[in-house]
Enzyme design. Structure first.
Site, PDB file in Angstrom:
ATOM      1  N   HIS A  82       0.839  -1.200   0.000  1.00  0.00           N
ATOM      2  CA  HIS A  82       0.000   0.000   0.000  1.00  0.00           C
ATOM      3  C   HIS A  82       0.876   1.254   0.000  1.00  0.00           C
ATOM      4  CE1 HIS A  82      -3.118   2.830   1.208  1.00  0.00           C
ATOM      5  NE2 HIS A  82      -4.019   1.886   1.039  1.00  0.00           N
ATOM      6  N   GLY A 163       5.200  22.320   9.931  1.00  0.00           N
ATOM      7  CA  GLY A 163       6.555  21.780   9.974  1.00  0.00           C
ATOM      8  C   GLY A 163       7.436  22.303   8.858  1.00  0.00           C
TER       9      GLY A 163
END
Lengths: 298, 298
Positions: A82, A163
């Protein structure tokens, strides 16, 4: 009725039972929050948790789980089928009861901010929380995956929403956002011709000009030798399930194909099904909030 | 999921606001019990309360309300259009969640016993609690009303289930029992011919050979000049609402009359409507308890 938010964090660990158990414990550790379900897939090497709770509790549990995942999971060693970019890969917040999408957007931003400030893990806001249209789609945001992120973050348009322009060395980067409840709904056709299912799927999916909040593909159910229109209904208020069901019926008629059944995968909010009853019974002046008994119990 | 029982006591007072207010206060005074609704009718001189709660709480509140009604209401002075035989006239207990009908039968017997022992008001058990088939039907039990009860109780077959063969001098006698949730559901026809509604009602009501748990009559909506099939669905698991809806559709077709709408009066359990969605969407392997998200929140 109390405010209820659902959170479905995805973690990049589906094999190590000790880590999974620790996440389960953390998922049960916040008052006012219930861990409804969790499932792990070894080939995806990924776990999906489903939690519900009040806004404060759900924000707290999302942070706690993310902190624990960052301590237990090292993305430099992660392998799995995935696509993924972080130890905690994605954190969606879904309004369930007495909560608006915009309240869930606020929750997503608070959690993203705290994760940056306390854990130094950057994040992208996606779906309804996205800071620009190019970030709404999770697949776009995650493109490049963990390994490609250091480079991607340096591109002008891909600064994180929270961030700095570099990933956390072992926890990577997270997609955090608000989205409506997703309903996985499939309609089975009385034909073994996958082409017909594919043609019908194309007529109803938003991306091809169909219903805006419907994602659809044709798939073959090999064991029953029938074709199926497999759908993700990403906003059942915007595109109700009865509407795509009736659209599939009239498209299928063109090919002389009947609908032989349907299936709901996983959970659905009661309202998506009760809206369906309201449509078929031609109900007048029905008030979901007042007239459904259980709404007075929650 | 917690056990939830509904109780819908009927009191023989619909005018005196002081008494009604006192009953409302008592209805709110037991922990774990919510007073969902109350309505009073002056021409009926009667009030209907709707409460939900856990089995212990609901038994306690039923007793408290009955005690208060016996102190405030004097049946020797009561006049009103609605048939009645007691200050508290009838106390039905309805299973809503994680509770069986037989648990509600037990609750009805405990409450009836306590009412006799502490208040000296006798009672008949009716519906699912009935001690013989002749007592299932409330109208049968109540026949003779308050004024005729002293005589009726002396008949061999009409000894009360709890108490002696005489009424409480001012509070009369009560019918207490368990029954399934009742859904008031009406279907509007595209005709002004009341005869057609009456003919259709006759084909679907249990008493005339139709669906067992459906009571139906034709009524005229004068303001809209349309006829309506007006129903009480007394057991939606036994006779689902979509089934009578479809039966009305095919009966009406015979007269060239379309269904133009329907209406739900008051409350319905979510399951009655979700069963309807399940039918129309031809859902396969659907699990109401597991797949409806809200069932994990209650």
């Amino acid at each position: 009725m109390a405010k209820i938010v659902q959170c479905i964090p995805n973690f990049s660990e589906g094999c190590n039972q000790e880590t999974i158990n620790a996440l389960v414990e953390a998922g049960k550790s916040v008052g006012g929050v219930t861990l409804l379900d969790h499932s792990s897939d070894t080939s995806h090497n990924r776990s999906v948790f489903t939690l519900v709770g009040d806004p404060q509790g759900i924000a707290e549990v999302a942070f706690k789980l993310c902190k624990l995942a960052s301590e237990k999971i090292d993305m430099t060693k992660h392998k799995g089928e995935h696509p993924r970019m972080g130890a905690t890969d994605v954190i969606p917040f879904v309004p369930i009861q007495e909560v608006s999408v915009s309240e869930c957007v606020e929750i997503s931003k608070l959690v993203a901010k705290r994760i940056w400030e306390e854990l130094k893990i950057p994040s992208f806001l996606y779906e309804y929380s996205a800071s620009n249209p190019g970030r709404q789609n999770l697949a776009n945001v995650r493109k490049g995956q963990f390994e490609g992120m250091p480079e991607k973050l340096l591109l002008e348009e891909w600064a994180p929403d929270y961030g700095e322009r570099k990933i956390h060395p072992t926890a990577g980067i997270i997609a955090i956002g608000a989205r409506p409840p997703l309903i996985a709904f499939n309609v089975n056709l009385g034909t073994s011709d996958l082409q017909i299912a594919n043609k019908i799927a194309k007529t109803i999916r938003g991306a091809a000009g169909g219903y805006k909040y419907c994602k659809a593909i044709g798939v073959m159910l090999e064991d029953r030798n029938i074709a199926q229109v497999s759908m993700n209904m990403v906003n059942f208020e915007g595109t109700p399930i009865y509407r795509v069901f009736e659209a599939i019926r009239f498209e299928a008629e063109r090919w002389g194909v009947p609908i032989i059944g349907s299936e709901l995968i996983g959970l659905s909010p009661a309202k998506a099904l009760i809206d369906t009853a309201e449509y078929y019974l031609k109900m007048e002046n029905f008030d979901y909030h007042k007239q459904v008994l259980e709404n007075h119990l929650l």
